[in-house]
Design a protein around this motif. Structure first.
Motif, PDB file in Angstrom:
ATOM      1  N   ASN A 515      -4.481  22.590  -2.209  1.00 20.75           N
ATOM      2  CA  ASN A 515      -4.557  22.000  -3.540  1.00 20.75           C
ATOM      3  C   ASN A 515      -3.395  22.451  -4.417  1.00 20.75           C
ATOM      4  O   ASN A 515      -2.810  21.664  -5.160  1.00 20.75           O
ATOM      5  N   LYS A 516      -3.015  23.751  -4.324  1.00 18.82           N
ATOM      6  CA  LYS A 516      -1.873  24.246  -5.102  1.00 18.82           C
ATOM      7  C   LYS A 516      -0.571  23.620  -4.617  1.00 18.82           C
ATOM      8  O   LYS A 516       0.324  23.316  -5.420  1.00 18.82           O
ATOM      9  N   ILE A 517      -0.460  23.419  -3.318  1.00 14.78           N
ATOM     10  CA  ILE A 517       0.722  22.764  -2.775  1.00 14.78           C
ATOM     11  C   ILE A 517       0.856  21.358  -3.338  1.00 14.78           C
ATOM     12  O   ILE A 517       1.939  20.924  -3.754  1.00 14.78           O
ATOM     13  N   LEU A 518      -0.233  20.640  -3.388  1.00 10.81           N
ATOM     14  CA  LEU A 518      -0.204  19.266  -3.903  1.00 10.81           C
ATOM     15  C   LEU A 518       0.022  19.246  -5.414  1.00 10.81           C
ATOM     16  O   LEU A 518       0.687  18.338  -5.927  1.00 10.81           O
ATOM     17  N   ASP A 519      -0.524  20.237  -6.131  1.00 13.94           N
ATOM     18  CA  ASP A 519      -0.230  20.343  -7.566  1.00 13.94           C
ATOM     19  C   ASP A 519       1.271  20.488  -7.787  1.00 13.94           C
ATOM     20  O   ASP A 519       1.855  19.872  -8.690  1.00 13.94           O
ATOM     21  N   ASN A 520       1.893  21.312  -6.962  1.00 14.14           N
ATOM     22  CA  ASN A 520       3.336  21.529  -7.057  1.00 14.14           C
ATOM     23  C   ASN A 520       4.084  20.226  -6.789  1.00 14.14           C
ATOM     24  O   ASN A 520       4.999  19.857  -7.534  1.00 14.14           O
ATOM     25  N   LEU A 521       3.708  19.525  -5.735  1.00 14.02           N
ATOM     26  CA  LEU A 521       4.371  18.262  -5.403  1.00 14.02           C
ATOM     27  C   LEU A 521       4.203  17.243  -6.522  1.00 14.02           C
ATOM     28  O   LEU A 521       5.157  16.544  -6.888  1.00 14.02           O
ATOM     29  N   ARG A 522       2.993  17.142  -7.062  1.00 14.38           N
ATOM     30  CA  ARG A 522       2.751  16.158  -8.124  1.00 14.38           C
ATOM     31  C   ARG A 522       3.598  16.462  -9.350  1.00 14.38           C
ATOM     32  O   ARG A 522       4.148  15.548  -9.975  1.00 14.38           O
ATOM     33  N   TYR A 523       3.701  17.740  -9.710  1.00 14.56           N
ATOM     34  CA  TYR A 523       4.520  18.082 -10.871  1.00 14.56           C
ATOM     35  C   TYR A 523       5.980  17.728 -10.614  1.00 14.56           C
ATOM     36  O   TYR A 523       6.662  17.165 -11.476  1.00 14.56           O
ATOM     37  N   ARG A 524       6.476  18.038  -9.436  1.00 13.01           N
ATOM     38  CA  ARG A 524       7.866  17.735  -9.119  1.00 13.01           C
ATOM     39  C   ARG A 524       8.129  16.230  -9.141  1.00 13.01           C
ATOM     40  O   ARG A 524       9.162  15.782  -9.647  1.00 13.01           O
ATOM     41  N   ILE A 525       7.211  15.461  -8.595  1.00 13.94           N
ATOM     42  CA  ILE A 525       7.383  14.007  -8.590  1.00 13.94           C
ATOM     43  C   ILE A 525       7.351  13.471 -10.017  1.00 13.94           C
ATOM     44  O   ILE A 525       8.190  12.654 -10.413  1.00 13.94           O
TER      45      ILE A 525
END
Length: 662
Positions: A515-525
């Motif tokens: 979930n933290k990995i995806l949070d990071n990806l979403r913020y970057r996108i």
């Protein structure tokens, strides 16, 4: 004094232009400096002087910067720990962040500034689903385009730091976000700004504040700058309104031009740096003429590079000929590295294919353009956090079959899901098994999608190895069902990007958390931050906007036809002129990336279907057929944003023959 060695912060500094920035003790400083001026070097040396010369504690310094590379450079030069990533962990001595990342850090550290709201950011396709749902309850906004315009007005008001006159829409949007546990990326600075003003976040956090690319900040971010400065030490802003290219982010270039008036009661040091140490003289001359035509009030740049440089303006009969010709040139120069900039991504994709393995595109900001990629991200987001209602809503917005959206993202049926206080998984299971009744347009789509979610969960629940989950979710072979060749290529590359970025983050995690990995990806996108390391290929291909902060010895700017840049006009003449001048500044930023060789290239015709698909302006009377061809084409011409420089213009075939000899 003459025999004393220079202090380390002045070693290697050429000329006198940067020295006042580095050594001044003025409380407020404005630096107006163009591309290649060395202001980033001046910024770093000022920080060095503050720490090593004045013994300022690093934690009392904030550097707001557009380019994240400065943080690692500061770390190496000063031997301290610095951060340029909003999600970095560990010891940090000096903050080097974008203003948005700082705002995020503040509202994360002080949750009272965002009461009841979760730091789960919506992406574009998720915002669209939200807007369809809002349309179900606000009859005066029956069309999605109207709702998108309303959202844009709200975001513009937030960026300006002004009061809103859109209470009904904002209220409904707030209710949706609270109900789904989400937040808009545009709200971050708004929450931080209000938190600083209301006292929910302590103000005056830093004694020394240095802000690079000040013209790229929104008005609200510029207000944030004033709130975080303690009023002691120094406030330094650096920028150049001639490089203001982010109106779509609601940036406020007047912040740099009117800065002196705003601080007229303070002793202000006002510096202008006309030097350009990057580009050859002819490239600087071209850039100066461009901005003079645009009405720039800044003094012309002065080239400090000893090489004259080289400029070529090249035209080709078609887009296909342009791609083939430029690719042939690049392939022939195997000992040279290239930065290729394009105003439309389809040109970049075709150049990459024609150049081959030496080339790499960097179009991370559009990584979720294809619906198959959106669907996969929504599915894995729900798997990582089964209570992610934003992801659930996105998943339930697709059609029963294939990867297309359902009508209006199945908003009517979604509104009619009556699940009471059930959790997300129970809702999915209830819909899939028929225990929860739904009605309205899109009901059958939602039922099928719910069953697919359960199938996805069952596939990985008993084998929860995160690496396998990531690889299967973002499997590039999923793009095979897309019929259009270019769309398939884009989807394949985007799935690869998400897969590789997620795997990299997984490998870097001490305690892997999907979930933290995806949070990071979403913020970057959402923030258009690169998902991975910069390309190490010999040929880098990116959009004009993506080149900000970069430089290269050899730069090609391709596809520079007037119908592409400035391209589409606006209905309002005043808005059209504003858009045109920003496009000129965008081209100015692009050409000033070049150190020694600059090639500006454009086609004279494009296939009609390519023009309509890629938002290319079609002028009256410009549609025709070439003899012997069944395809309609649209005639194009050199962009009017470039000055008339006939001495540099050549036909593509002649230019290519001169460059490679055949």
């Amino acid at each position: 004094m003459k025999n004393r060695e220079k202090p380390p912060w002045l070693e290697g500094i050429e000329g006198d232009a940067l020295i006042p920035l580095i050594i001044s003790d003025a409380r407020v400083i404005r630096v107006v400096a163009g591309p290649g001026s060395g202001k980033t070097t001046g910024l770093k040396r000022r920080v060095m002087r503050l720490i090593e010369g004045d013994s300022i504690q690093p934690e009392n310094i904030f550097v707001g910067t557009f380019t994240r590379a400065i943080a690692s450079e500061l770390s190496q030069e000063l031997g301290i720990s610095a951060t340029s990533d909003e999600l970095d962990e560990g010891r940090v001595d000096i903050e080097v962040l974008t203003l948005h990342a700082l705002a995020l850090k503040l509202i994360r550290d002080y949750p009272t500034a965002r009461p009841g709201r979760t730091l789960r950011f919506l992406l574009g396709f998720e915002k669209d689903a939200m807007l369809y749902d809002i349309g179900e309850v606000i009859p005066r906004l029956p069309n999605q385009r109207d709702r998108q315009k309303e959202l844009k007005r709200v975001c513009a008001a937030w960026a300006e730091g002004t009061n809103l006159g859109l209470a009904e829409f904002v209220g409904e949007m707030d209710r949706w976000l609270r109900r789904h546990g989400g937040m808009l990326i545009d709200e971050v600075v708004q929450f931080a700004r209000i938190g600083l003003e209301s006292g929910d976040i302590p103000a005056g956090n830093f004694d020394h504040v240095i802000i690079d690319e000040y013209q790229d900040l929104t008005a609200a971010e510029q207000q944030l700058v004033e709130r975080i400065w303690s009023g002691t030490g120094s406030l330094v802003v650096l920028g150049d309104d001639d490089q203001s290219i982010y109106s779509f982010r609601f940036n406020h270039p007047r912040g740099i031009t009117e800065f002196a008036d705003r601080w007229r009661e303070q002793p202000l040091l006002d510096l202008g740096i006309p030097d350009n140490r990057r580009s050859g003289r002819v490239i600087v001359d071209l850039a100066n003429v461009m901005m003079a035509l645009a009405g720039s009030k800044k003094a012309p740049m002065i080239s400090k590079r000893t090489e004259t440089g080289n400029v070529s303006l090249v035209y080709w009969p078609t887009v296909g000929a342009e791609v083939a010709g430029l690719a042939k040139y690049v392939r022939s120069k195997k000992d040279m590295e290239f930065l290729i900039l394009v105003p439309r991504r389809f040109i970049g994709y075709r150049l990459k294919e024609a150049i081959g393995a030496d080339a790499q595109t960097s179009f991370h900001e559009e990584v979720l353009e294809e619906q198959v990629v959106q669907e996969r991200l929504a599915m894995i987001s729900l798997f990582a956090n089964p209570e992610d209602r934003v992801a659930l809503r996105a998943v339930l917005g697709f059609h029963s079959n294939g990867i297309q959206y359902g009508p209006k993202r199945n908003a009517e049926a979604y509104r009619n899901i009556h699940a009471g206080s059930l959790g997300t998984i129970d809702i999915i299971r209830g819909i899939a098994q028929g225990a929860i009744e739904i009605s309205g347009q899109g009901s059958s789509h939602i039922q099928v999608r719910a069953r697919r979610v359960l199938d996805f969960f069952e596939r990985f629940t008993n084998n929860p190895k995160l690496e396998q989950v990531i690889m299967a979710t973002f499997n590039p072979e999923l793009a095979a069902e897309i019929s259009d060749l270019e769309d398939r290529e884009k989807a394949t590359q985007n799935l690869e990007q998400l897969r590789d970025a997620a795997l990299t983050l997984l490998g870097q995690s001490k305690r892997p958390d999907l979930n933290k990995i995806l949070d990071n990806l979403r913020y970057r996108i959402a923030m258009r931050i690169p998902l991975g390391e910069a390309s190490k290929k010999r040929v880098r291909i990116m959009t004009l906007h993506g080149a900000k902060g970069l430089e290269a010895e050899n730069v090609i700017v391709a596809g520079v036809a007037d119908q592409i840049i400035p391209g589409i006009g606006r209905n309002d003449p005043e808005e059209t002129e504003k858009a045109r001048e920003e496009q000129r500044r965008l081209l100015y930023v692009s050409v000033t990336r070049a150190k020694g060789k600059l090639v500006i290239s454009w086609p004279q015709a494009i296939k009609y279907k390519d023009a309509t698909k890629n938002n290319v302006r079609i002028d009256r009377g410009s549609i025709l057929r070439f003899r012997g061809s069944e395809d309609q084409v649209v005639r194009l011409g050199k962009t009017t944003l470039l000055p008339d420089l006939p001495q540099y213009i050549k036909r593509g075939s002649l230019w290519l023959r001169e460059k490679i000899g055949n």
